[in-house]
Write a protein that holds these residues in place. Structure first.
Motif, mmCIF file in Angstrom:
data_model
loop_
_atom_site.group_PDB
_atom_site.id
_atom_site.type_symbol
_atom_site.label_atom_id
_atom_site.label_comp_id
_atom_site.label_asym_id
_atom_site.label_seq_id
_atom_site.Cartn_x
_atom_site.Cartn_y
_atom_site.Cartn_z
ATOM 1 N N ARG A 1 16.797 -15.922 -28.016
ATOM 2 C CA ARG A 1 17.462 -14.775 -27.380
ATOM 3 C C ARG A 1 18.719 -15.190 -26.603
ATOM 4 O O ARG A 1 19.693 -14.448 -26.559
ATOM 5 C CB ARG A 1 16.502 -14.035 -26.466
ATOM 6 N N HIS A 2 18.687 -16.377 -25.974
ATOM 7 C CA HIS A 2 19.858 -16.787 -25.186
ATOM 8 C C HIS A 2 21.042 -17.112 -26.098
ATOM 9 O O HIS A 2 22.172 -16.716 -25.831
ATOM 10 C CB HIS A 2 19.536 -18.000 -24.316
ATOM 11 N N LEU A 3 20.750 -17.852 -27.175
ATOM 12 C CA LEU A 3 21.826 -18.168 -28.124
ATOM 13 C C LEU A 3 22.354 -16.874 -28.753
ATOM 14 O O LEU A 3 23.569 -16.693 -28.914
ATOM 15 C CB LEU A 3 21.312 -19.143 -29.201
ATOM 16 N N ASP B 1 15.411 -22.985 -21.652
ATOM 17 C CA ASP B 1 15.061 -21.806 -20.868
ATOM 18 C C ASP B 1 14.780 -22.171 -19.408
ATOM 19 O O ASP B 1 14.828 -21.316 -18.523
ATOM 20 C CB ASP B 1 13.814 -21.166 -21.505
ATOM 21 N N GLU B 2 14.484 -23.444 -19.161
ATOM 22 C CA GLU B 2 14.087 -23.854 -17.800
ATOM 23 C C GLU B 2 15.260 -24.219 -16.892
ATOM 24 O O GLU B 2 15.041 -24.457 -15.703
ATOM 25 C CB GLU B 2 13.147 -25.063 -17.877
ATOM 26 N N PHE B 3 16.478 -24.310 -17.433
ATOM 27 C CA PHE B 3 17.593 -24.664 -16.547
ATOM 28 C C PHE B 3 17.824 -23.528 -15.553
ATOM 29 O O PHE B 3 17.777 -22.351 -15.912
ATOM 30 C CB PHE B 3 18.857 -24.986 -17.359
ATOM 31 N N LYS B 4 18.067 -23.910 -14.286
ATOM 32 C CA LYS B 4 18.089 -22.928 -13.197
ATOM 33 C C LYS B 4 19.495 -22.719 -12.639
ATOM 34 O O LYS B 4 20.179 -23.677 -12.278
ATOM 35 C CB LYS B 4 17.184 -23.398 -12.041
ATOM 36 N N HIS C 1 24.198 -26.285 -23.294
ATOM 37 C CA HIS C 1 23.817 -25.862 -24.652
ATOM 38 C C HIS C 1 23.514 -24.364 -24.613
ATOM 39 O O HIS C 1 22.863 -23.883 -23.671
ATOM 40 C CB HIS C 1 22.587 -26.656 -25.115
ATOM 41 N N PRO C 2 23.953 -23.608 -25.631
ATOM 42 C CA PRO C 2 23.807 -22.141 -25.560
ATOM 43 C C PRO C 2 22.385 -21.599 -25.739
ATOM 44 O O PRO C 2 22.213 -20.383 -25.780
ATOM 45 C CB PRO C 2 24.730 -21.643 -26.677
ATOM 46 N N GLU C 3 21.377 -22.482 -25.818
ATOM 47 C CA GLU C 3 19.990 -21.990 -25.755
ATOM 48 C C GLU C 3 19.573 -21.778 -24.299
ATOM 49 O O GLU C 3 18.433 -21.391 -24.023
ATOM 50 C CB GLU C 3 19.031 -22.992 -26.412
ATOM 51 N N SER C 4 20.494 -22.038 -23.358
ATOM 52 C CA SER C 4 20.196 -21.874 -21.926
ATOM 53 C C SER C 4 20.413 -20.422 -21.502
ATOM 54 O O SER C 4 21.150 -19.677 -22.160
ATOM 55 C CB SER C 4 21.125 -22.777 -21.100
ATOM 56 N N PRO C 5 19.807 -20.017 -20.367
ATOM 57 C CA PRO C 5 19.991 -18.637 -19.899
ATOM 58 C C PRO C 5 21.466 -18.300 -19.623
ATOM 59 O O PRO C 5 22.269 -19.180 -19.296
ATOM 60 C CB PRO C 5 19.192 -18.610 -18.591
ATOM 61 N N GLU C 6 21.787 -17.013 -19.735
ATOM 62 C CA GLU C 6 23.177 -16.553 -19.594
ATOM 63 C C GLU C 6 23.786 -16.977 -18.244
ATOM 64 O O GLU C 6 24.941 -17.385 -18.171
ATOM 65 C CB GLU C 6 23.204 -15.028 -19.717
ATOM 66 N N SER C 7 22.995 -16.885 -17.169
ATOM 67 C CA SER C 7 23.515 -17.228 -15.833
ATOM 68 C C SER C 7 23.942 -18.697 -15.789
ATOM 69 O O SER C 7 24.921 -19.049 -15.124
ATOM 70 C CB SER C 7 22.455 -16.954 -14.764
#
Ligand code: 13P
Ligand code: SF4
Length: 342
Positions: free
Chosen positions: A179-181, A204-207, A226-232
């Motif tokens: 979903r993030h990508l 998904d765990e990067f804060k 990497h674009p699998e990370s959350p949008e923020s």
């Protein structure tokens, strides 16, 4: 207009950490494995997220270390009879589909991926059937059965370019599973996409908040995400890209420090590419949050010298793909490979 698929929660069984080896033990494994690879006319192909000794072994034995697209291409053109894929299951399946005449072995078939697990083929097919007018684009991080239902397969290194190309042709898309990508590609291209709601348990765990604090501590550092990370988290990046693109950025950016939001296995190649740079892993915990994968994929971590050394002896680690599925999945995979050769 974006509609989202229902969220599928994946129960992730985390494996035990591998045991630590002495230098003498590692050297003995290198010698033994190197001889076995030669004897079996085999080549070792490793992903950037595997542990440093696995990447070093691939390099020292004339194999290859790369991103998922490069691994697939290298395996397909290499003359070896047997490909040893040190990565996760979808990478082994992709290698087998692109090179059906070769034997494809993996150190362990238990190495999978939360994106693959979170996108069961039957549920994904039902989702696609609700939108028959849409082109189905899936990430390489999927099973052969999901790829077999897709019009296109892409990796993060070509995701934006392929979607831009399809959007220009006026096509509306279904994207799965990350979903993030998906959101990132949508923001970059403005394409009409419906997103499957999968996630990578590492990225998904990067804060966001903790990353802001890390940035404040190192104001002179560039942030690579990497674009699998959350949008923020992506919004804090100086560079967003696939694993290969992030390694290149480490080399070319003027900053001497980089904060990296991707699996820390990549540090092995980043440090090789830019030995003078300081690499800092982006935070996955903080402010009371804890991490499960803690910036290292538990499935990539299952590739260890011990199971590489027995890869030819066992009968539980060869990749087979059903012939009909392989034939169907080959079509979108071939488009992926051809798109990069244009
Ligand atoms: P790439 O190597 O294609 O950037 O993929 C990242 C990934 O998560 C592989 O598991
Ligand atoms: Fe899957 Fe994430 Fe592990 Fe890559 S890092 S294999 S996307 S769980």
């Amino acid at each position: 207009m974006t509609q989202a698929a229902p969220l599928i929660d994946v129960d992730v069984p985390l494996p035990l950490p591998p045991k630590t080896l002495s230098k003498a033990e590692k050297d003995a494994y290198f010698e033994q494995i190197s001889a076995l690879l030669t004897k079996h006319n085999a080549v070792l192909i490793a992903h950037y997220y595997t542990d440093p000794e696995i990447q070093a072994l691939a390099e020292e034995t004339g194999g290859f270390v790369g991103d998922s697209l490069e691994m697939a291409k290298f395996g397909a053109r290499h003359p070896a009879d047997t490909l040893i894929i040190a990565g996760v299951r979808f990478m082994g399946e992709t290698a087998k589909i692109l090179s059906p005449e070769k034997r494809v072995l993996m150190p362990t078939l238990e190495a999978t991926c939360s994106l693959d697990l979170g996108c069961p083929a039957d549920q994904f097919e039902a989702f696609c059937n609700q939108h028959p007018d849409r082109t189905v684009v899936v990430y390489a991080n999927t099973s052969a059965a999901v790829k077999a239902k897709a019009d296109w397969v892409i990796t993060s290194s070509i995701a934006v370019d392929v979607v831009e190309y399809l959007d220009k042709k006026g096509e509306k898309l279904i994207w799965g599973p990350d979903r993030h990508l998906g959101r990132y590609i949508q923001n970059k291209t403005g394409a009409d996409m419906i997103l499957w709601q999968g996630h990578c348990i590492v990225h998904d765990e990067f804060k966001f908040k903790a990353l802001e604090q890390t940035k404040a501590l190192h104001p002179d550092a560039a942030v690579l995400v990497h674009p699998e990370s959350p949008e923020s988290v992506i919004n804090l990046a100086d560079v967003v890209g696939s694993t290969s693109q992030l390694i290149k950025a480490t080399q070319t950016l003027p900053q001497k420090k980089v904060i990296v939001a991707t699996d820390k296995g990549i540090f092995y190649k980043m440090q090789q590419a830019a030995p003078d740079k300081e690499l800092i892993i982006a935070p996955t915990a903080g402010e009371g949050a804890t991490c499960r994968s803690c910036a290292h994929c538990p499935w990539m971590k299952m590739n260890v010298l011990e199971n590489v050394s027995t890869v030819f002896d066992r009968n539980d680690n060869e990749i087979f793909v059903d012939a009909d599925l392989a034939q169907a999945a080959l079509k979108p995979l071939t488009k992926m490979v051809e798109f990069t050769s244009r």
